[in-house]
Write an enzyme that holds these catalytic residues in place. Structure first.
Site, PDB file in Angstrom:
ATOM      1  N   CYS A  52      73.537  41.558 -34.840  1.00 53.18           N
ATOM      2  CA  CYS A  52      74.733  40.967 -34.232  1.00 53.18           C
ATOM      3  C   CYS A  52      75.001  41.539 -32.844  1.00 53.18           C
ATOM      4  O   CYS A  52      76.023  41.254 -32.244  1.00 53.18           O
ATOM      5  CB  CYS A  52      75.945  41.120 -35.135  1.00 53.18           C
ATOM      6  SG  CYS A  52      76.382  42.808 -35.532  1.00 53.18           S
ATOM      7  N   CYS A  69      76.273  40.639 -39.932  1.00 59.55           N
ATOM      8  CA  CYS A  69      75.275  39.857 -39.206  1.00 59.55           C
ATOM      9  C   CYS A  69      76.026  38.713 -38.523  1.00 59.55           C
ATOM     10  O   CYS A  69      77.236  38.573 -38.688  1.00 59.55           O
ATOM     11  CB  CYS A  69      74.137  39.379 -40.101  1.00 59.55           C
ATOM     12  SG  CYS A  69      74.576  38.184 -41.366  1.00 59.55           S
ATOM     13  N   CYS A 107      79.872  43.975 -32.777  1.00 55.27           N
ATOM     14  CA  CYS A 107      80.540  44.896 -33.693  1.00 55.27           C
ATOM     15  C   CYS A 107      81.235  45.992 -32.901  1.00 55.27           C
ATOM     16  O   CYS A 107      80.588  46.728 -32.148  1.00 55.27           O
ATOM     17  CB  CYS A 107      79.517  45.500 -34.652  1.00 55.27           C
ATOM     18  SG  CYS A 107      80.276  46.434 -35.983  1.00 55.27           S
TER      19      CYS A 107
END
Length: 137
Positions: free
Chosen positions: A85, A11, A89
């Protein structure tokens, strides 16, 4: 996937959702799953409301520290679970990616965090089922 699956929870701040998810997975899977968590912009400390909510179910995350998401952490994980997020990523072929839409516990009270904690527990149990790893508790 390796013999001992590895799961990464990501996150933004690695201070609430991903910390709770990692703690649930470690609690329920024991040493049968390698557990990691990280954040795209880690906070200074774990959210106190998340610490309190997890303590209520007997899981202590008070000593955890938010960690920075790295490419290596993603590459070394079989499953990457993102929690708000966005594009932070990195995506690699052959990895399993899940995106869990969960409210951010930042700025919330323990009363507000409990439903998030409980949703995370349910999803972690489902993930364990998918991985073929029976929950210990």
């Amino acid at each position: 996937m390796s013999e001992k699956p590895s799961v990464l929870f990501v996150c933004v701040h690695n201070a609430g959702r991903s910390q709770m998810a990692a703690a649930w997975l470690a609690h329920l899977a024991g040493n049968r799953v390698e557990v990691r968590s990280a954040g795209s912009n880690p906070g200074d400390s774990v959210n106190p409301a998340a610490v309190e909510a997890m303590a209520e179910v007997g899981i202590d995350i008070s000593a955890e520290v938010p960690k920075m998401l790295t490419v290596d952490t993603v590459q070394d994980s079989d499953v990457c679970v993102t929690m708000g997020c966005g594009d932070a990523c990195p995506v690699f072929p052959g990895k399993r990616y899940l995106d869990w839409t969960l409210d951010d516990p930042a700025g919330k009270t323990a009363d507000d965090v409990r439903p998030i904690r409980d949703t995370i527990e349910r999803r972690v149990r489902e993930l364990l089922d998918d991985l073929g790893v029976p929950a210990q508790h």
